[in-house]
Design a protein around this motif. Structure first.
Motif, PDB file in Angstrom:
ATOM      1  N   ARG A   5       0.827  -1.197   0.000  1.00 42.79           N
ATOM      2  CA  ARG A   5       0.000   0.000   0.000  1.00 42.79           C
ATOM      3  C   ARG A   5       0.863   1.251   0.000  1.00 42.79           C
ATOM      4  O   ARG A   5       1.971   1.259   0.503  1.00 42.79           O
ATOM      5  CB  ARG A   5      -0.911   0.015   1.224  1.00 42.79           C
ATOM      6  N   ARG A   6       0.336   2.326  -0.541  1.00 44.65           N
ATOM      7  CA  ARG A   6       1.015   3.605  -0.522  1.00 44.65           C
ATOM      8  C   ARG A   6       0.801   4.271   0.826  1.00 44.65           C
ATOM      9  O   ARG A   6      -0.240   4.158   1.437  1.00 44.65           O
ATOM     10  CB  ARG A   6       0.466   4.519  -1.627  1.00 44.65           C
ATOM     11  N   HIS A   7       1.829   5.037   1.256  1.00 39.38           N
ATOM     12  CA  HIS A   7       1.744   5.776   2.522  1.00 39.38           C
ATOM     13  C   HIS A   7       1.142   7.137   2.211  1.00 39.38           C
ATOM     14  O   HIS A   7       1.818   8.104   1.972  1.00 39.38           O
ATOM     15  CB  HIS A   7       3.146   5.941   3.104  1.00 39.38           C
ATOM     16  N   LEU A   8      -0.145   7.254   2.210  1.00 43.83           N
ATOM     17  CA  LEU A   8      -0.834   8.487   1.837  1.00 43.83           C
ATOM     18  C   LEU A   8      -1.588   9.016   3.048  1.00 43.83           C
ATOM     19  O   LEU A   8      -2.548   8.407   3.485  1.00 43.83           O
ATOM     20  CB  LEU A   8      -1.835   8.225   0.726  1.00 43.83           C
ATOM     21  N   GLY A   9      -1.105  10.226   3.483  1.00 45.62           N
ATOM     22  CA  GLY A   9      -1.809  10.739   4.607  1.00 45.62           C
ATOM     23  C   GLY A   9      -1.887   9.717   5.665  1.00 45.62           C
ATOM     24  O   GLY A   9      -0.877   9.255   6.181  1.00 45.62           O
ATOM     25  N   LEU A  10      -3.176   9.230   5.998  1.00 46.70           N
ATOM     26  CA  LEU A  10      -3.311   8.218   7.025  1.00 46.70           C
ATOM     27  C   LEU A  10      -3.863   6.921   6.478  1.00 46.70           C
ATOM     28  O   LEU A  10      -4.554   6.187   7.187  1.00 46.70           O
ATOM     29  CB  LEU A  10      -4.199   8.767   8.121  1.00 46.70           C
ATOM     30  N   ALA A  11      -3.512   6.654   5.117  1.00 42.10           N
ATOM     31  CA  ALA A  11      -3.973   5.425   4.574  1.00 42.10           C
ATOM     32  C   ALA A  11      -3.072   4.317   4.963  1.00 42.10           C
ATOM     33  O   ALA A  11      -2.352   3.787   4.161  1.00 42.10           O
ATOM     34  CB  ALA A  11      -4.076   5.528   3.116  1.00 42.10           C
ATOM     35  N   ALA A 364       2.025  15.573   1.019  1.00 38.84           N
ATOM     36  CA  ALA A 364       1.082  16.366   1.811  1.00 38.84           C
ATOM     37  C   ALA A 364       1.313  16.017   3.277  1.00 38.84           C
ATOM     38  O   ALA A 364       1.810  14.933   3.585  1.00 38.84           O
ATOM     39  CB  ALA A 364      -0.353  16.058   1.402  1.00 38.84           C
ATOM     40  N   PRO A 365       1.001  16.923   4.209  1.00 34.92           N
ATOM     41  CA  PRO A 365       1.204  16.634   5.632  1.00 34.92           C
ATOM     42  C   PRO A 365       0.499  15.337   6.042  1.00 34.92           C
ATOM     43  O   PRO A 365      -0.582  15.025   5.541  1.00 34.92           O
ATOM     44  CB  PRO A 365       0.581  17.848   6.322  1.00 34.92           C
ATOM     45  N   PHE A 366       1.118  14.601   6.945  1.00 34.94           N
ATOM     46  CA  PHE A 366       0.528  13.337   7.371  1.00 34.94           C
ATOM     47  C   PHE A 366       0.948  13.007   8.788  1.00 34.94           C
ATOM     48  O   PHE A 366       1.899  13.572   9.323  1.00 34.94           O
ATOM     49  CB  PHE A 366       0.927  12.197   6.426  1.00 34.94           C
ATOM     50  N   MET A 367       0.206  12.098   9.393  1.00 38.48           N
ATOM     51  CA  MET A 367       0.560  11.546  10.688  1.00 38.48           C
ATOM     52  C   MET A 367       1.234  10.209  10.464  1.00 38.48           C
ATOM     53  O   MET A 367       0.672   9.322   9.821  1.00 38.48           O
ATOM     54  CB  MET A 367      -0.691  11.367  11.555  1.00 38.48           C
ATOM     55  N   SER A 368       2.455  10.071  10.950  1.00 35.38           N
ATOM     56  CA  SER A 368       3.153   8.786  10.915  1.00 35.38           C
ATOM     57  C   SER A 368       2.829   8.070  12.226  1.00 35.38           C
ATOM     58  O   SER A 368       3.356   8.436  13.273  1.00 35.38           O
ATOM     59  CB  SER A 368       4.664   8.994  10.776  1.00 35.38           C
ATOM     60  N   PRO A 369       1.938   7.066  12.189  1.00 36.20           N
ATOM     61  CA  PRO A 369       1.466   6.460  13.435  1.00 36.20           C
ATOM     62  C   PRO A 369       2.575   5.672  14.130  1.00 36.20           C
ATOM     63  O   PRO A 369       3.548   5.247  13.499  1.00 36.20           O
ATOM     64  CB  PRO A 369       0.352   5.518  12.975  1.00 36.20           C
ATOM     65  N   PRO A 370       2.428   5.452  15.415  1.00 34.42           N
ATOM     66  CA  PRO A 370       3.373   4.594  16.129  1.00 34.42           C
ATOM     67  C   PRO A 370       3.058   3.133  15.843  1.00 34.42           C
ATOM     68  O   PRO A 370       1.989   2.807  15.320  1.00 34.42           O
ATOM     69  CB  PRO A 370       3.078   4.919  17.593  1.00 34.42           C
ATOM     70  N   GLY A 380       2.981   8.726  17.765  1.00 34.04           N
ATOM     71  CA  GLY A 380       2.922   9.167  16.385  1.00 34.04           C
ATOM     72  C   GLY A 380       3.680  10.460  16.160  1.00 34.04           C
ATOM     73  O   GLY A 380       4.022  11.185  17.102  1.00 34.04           O
ATOM     74  N   GLU A 381       3.926  10.765  14.886  1.00 31.87           N
ATOM     75  CA  GLU A 381       4.631  11.981  14.509  1.00 31.87           C
ATOM     76  C   GLU A 381       3.841  12.731  13.445  1.00 31.87           C
ATOM     77  O   GLU A 381       3.444  12.153  12.431  1.00 31.87           O
ATOM     78  CB  GLU A 381       6.017  11.652  13.946  1.00 31.87           C
ATOM     79  N   PHE A 382       3.613  14.000  13.650  1.00 29.47           N
ATOM     80  CA  PHE A 382       3.011  14.891  12.676  1.00 29.47           C
ATOM     81  C   PHE A 382       4.140  15.356  11.756  1.00 29.47           C
ATOM     82  O   PHE A 382       5.074  16.013  12.190  1.00 29.47           O
ATOM     83  CB  PHE A 382       2.337  16.039  13.424  1.00 29.47           C
ATOM     84  N   PRO A 416      -6.862  18.338  18.412  1.00 28.70           N
ATOM     85  CA  PRO A 416      -7.439  17.070  18.892  1.00 28.70           C
ATOM     86  C   PRO A 416      -7.547  15.988  17.824  1.00 28.70           C
ATOM     87  O   PRO A 416      -8.299  15.032  17.983  1.00 28.70           O
ATOM     88  CB  PRO A 416      -8.838  17.501  19.345  1.00 28.70           C
ATOM     89  N   GLY A 417      -6.779  16.084  16.742  1.00 29.36           N
ATOM     90  CA  GLY A 417      -6.902  15.184  15.606  1.00 29.36           C
ATOM     91  C   GLY A 417      -6.181  13.863  15.742  1.00 29.36           C
ATOM     92  O   GLY A 417      -6.275  13.173  16.759  1.00 29.36           O
ATOM     93  N   HIS A 418      -5.396  13.525  14.706  1.00 28.73           N
ATOM     94  CA  HIS A 418      -4.883  12.158  14.583  1.00 28.73           C
ATOM     95  C   HIS A 418      -3.921  11.743  15.688  1.00 28.73           C
ATOM     96  O   HIS A 418      -3.936  10.596  16.128  1.00 28.73           O
ATOM     97  CB  HIS A 418      -4.192  11.995  13.230  1.00 28.73           C
ATOM     98  N   GLU A 419      -3.042  12.648  16.129  1.00 29.33           N
ATOM     99  CA  GLU A 419      -2.089  12.263  17.166  1.00 29.33           C
ATOM    100  C   GLU A 419      -2.821  11.799  18.410  1.00 29.33           C
ATOM    101  O   GLU A 419      -2.479  10.780  19.013  1.00 29.33           O
ATOM    102  CB  GLU A 419      -1.159  13.437  17.477  1.00 29.33           C
TER     103      GLU A 419
END
Length: 588
Positions: A5-11, A364-370, A380-382, A416-419
């Motif tokens: 899968r591609r690392h897109l945003g939070l996909a 595009a900006p994304f959250m890299s989840p833990p 996680g990292e914004f 209060p979003g993804h992180e």
């Protein structure tokens, strides 16, 4: 099509087995059902299992051996049959719900595999594949002993270990198997060209990751892999590029399938109509806010487009970007606490700038989840990219580094979003089924856009205008993505619209249409759809509870459910949250 899968945003797929809280009995029971499904993932795409945090697959590489499609499809069908039997026997309602999630995920996977095999020519970008697989291990958040396992995966990618064929040769062999079938549709030419252009960046990214990790002994195997990727790219130019399609559009059955996979369960026509209406509404709201800003600044024009262009001139120097975003996040956290919006942790959120390879993969900006399996304190990292390497011009990507943008972007990606969303799953414990196999973009991105709306009333006017601009972009995505994929407009027409009406830079507009066209058709619609579902659910709760509705309690409840599909989240709110709130009020 690539099976990675591609690392897109939070996909991204996620799973949870946390060290931060005791595991409830129902979660342990659910996870026992889920483990074989996770092992299926690791058997065929171990790189995905590594990102999930399952260390048992850290040295394995993607299965591209002959008949991988038939083998993976057969195993998935067997797993689905077993899950249905288990569902019929299970008595615990929460566990049954998780089994429903697993069954749905297997049904969708089977449908997708069959459709893609029926229609699409085999193609994958090996450079991106190996970059993703090695990055998952060399991630700075991993412990050194785990990072060292990248040496084994690298050796296997390069075919330098006994029993392993170079991954590039296997990808070529799988591509050649069906090349003569003229009925199969080739990849979009833009996708192939982008992959070829980015592979040097991916190779540099791998080298940079090994050096930063301080792992020794990678150079010879990496040199072999780099040469193999170059040879594979030469084969792609000779054999795949001539078969690449010039038109973006795929068969409608494939597009509808991709919408379903990201959690959108309405027809493209309905999406276009709904988003078209809301686009007009949000644009009108923007004009009202822009009028006030223009008056305060004594601007000659109050058109929202001109006001946005003026705001974009307040560019933050690169060396001040992260401190500035951190300050805005502190302001947002103060607003959250002052207005009782949601419960916050005491620790700081992580924010950093993207590397060149990360920007090529996700411009595009994304959250890299833990990692959420076996998590030992990682968060996680914004991540903020400062450029789009795939842009068609040398224009500056000025969409994320100006002062007013920091408000809404920090609210979406951090708090209060993804992180906060992912940290909650780490800290409170969550069944793997809910954290991983219930995951789709609608569930995740709906909360991100909802988070922007929570903070918008308390932002300064400039922040409000840009927050509405970000919402307008989500409406535009839901309007343009289906039209491109139904053949009603070209990517260039969509790009022109985004630059004119949403005031995106050329590089960002290019990354948007690339997303709609081939990076992840359908995914961009999920932000709007998830937002609509979540806001509608909040309205139902407000009606049911009246003056006793507690916004903070509602938001905490939503966060506590993990990443549930809208239908299951609605069920939880109606059957659990509302009765519990009524009982709490009655007990006072």
């Amino acid at each position: 099509m690539s099976r990675i899968r591609r690392h897109l945003g939070l996909a991204l797929l996620l799973a949870s087995s946390t060290a931060f809280s005791a595991t409830p009995a129902w979660v342990a029971r659910s996870d026992a059902y889920t483990q074989p499904v996770l092992k299926d993932t690791g058997k065929y795409v171990p790189e995905d299992a590594t990102e999930l945090g399952d260390e048992s697959f850290d040295t394995a590489v993607v299965d591209l051996k002959p008949r991988y499609y038939e083998r993976e499809l057969g195993d998935t069908e067997k797993r689905l049959k077993a899950l249905r039997v288990q569902r019929a026997r299970e008595q615990d309602p929460k566990v049954r719900q998780d089994l429903d999630i697993l069954i749905d995920s297997r049904e969708k996977k089977i449908a997708t595999m069959k459709l893609e095999h029926q229609y699409l020519l085999n193609y994958m970008n090996v450079g991106e594949l190996v970059y993703g697989g090695l990055r998952a291990l060399l991630d700075p958040r991993n412990k050194p002993e785990r990072q060292k396992l990248a040496l084994v995966r690298l050796k296997r990618y390069a075919g330098k270990e006994a029993g392993y064929t170079p991954i590039a040769l296997l990808a070529k062999a799988r591509g050649e198997e069906r090349l003569a079938d003229r009925k199969l549709i080739g990849p979009y030419v833009g996708e192939v060209e982008e992959g070829l252009n980015n592979n040097a960046t991916y190779m540099d990214g791998i080298e940079e990751l090994f050096k930063k990790a301080g792992v020794a002994g990678w150079e010879a195997d990496f040199a072999a892999l780099k040469s193999q990727v170059a040879d594979y790219d030469a084969w792609v130019k000779e054999h795949i590029v001539p078969r690449a399609r010039k038109e973006v559009r795929l068969p409608e059955a494939l597009y509808v399938n991709r919408l379903a996979n990201v959690g959108v369960d309405i027809a493209p026509e309905q999406m276009i109509e709904r988003a078209g209406f809301d686009f007009q509404e949000v644009r009108d709201e923007m004009q009202v806010v822009a009028n006030g800003i223009a008056a305060d600044r004594k601007m000659l024009t109050s058109d929202y487009r001109d006001v946005l262009r003026e705001l974009k001139k307040t560019s933050i120097p690169a060396d001040q970007l992260l401190p500035y975003y951190r300050e805005r996040l502190k302001d947002i956290e103060g607003m959250i606490r002052a207005h009782g919006l949601v419960t916050l942790p005491e620790r700081d959120a992580n924010i950093r700038v993207a590397t060149a390879a990360e920007a090529a993969r996700s411009p595009a900006p994304f959250m890299s989840p833990p990692r959420l399996i076996g998590n030992t304190g990682e968060y996680g990292e914004f991540v903020i990219p400062l450029a789009n390497p795939n842009a068609k011009s040398k224009d500056k990507m000025n969409d994320f580094d100006f002062t007013a943008m920091a408000w809404t972007l920090a609210a979406h990606e951090a708090r209060p979003g993804h992180e906060l969303q992912f940290a909650s799953m780490v800290e409170q414990g969550m069944s793997v089924a809910r954290a991983s196999f219930a995951f789709n973009s609608t569930n995740v991105e709906g909360w991100g856009l909802y988070s922007e709306a929570l903070i918008l009333p308390y932002m300064p006017p400039e922040g409000q205008l840009v927050s509405l601009q970000a919402r307008l972009l989500r409406m535009a995505r839901a309007l343009l993505d289906p039209q491109i994929n139904l053949g009603r407009m070209t990517p260039q027409q969509a790009k022109d619209f985004l630059m004119q009406e949403v005031v995106l830079s050329e590089p960002f507009a290019q990354s948007e249409v690339d997303r709609y066209s081939y990076r992840s058709p359908g995914q961009a619609t999920s932000y709007y759809y998830g937002y609509v579902k979540l806001r509608s659910l909040k309205t139902l709760a407000e009606i049911a509870l009246g003056k006793d509705f507690d916004l903070k309690a509602f938001n905490d409840f939503v966060i506590a459910q993990g990443i549930l599909p809208p239908a299951l989240l609605k069920q939880a709110v109606l059957e659990d949250f509302i009765p519990a709130q009524k009982a709490r009020v009655a007990a006072k």
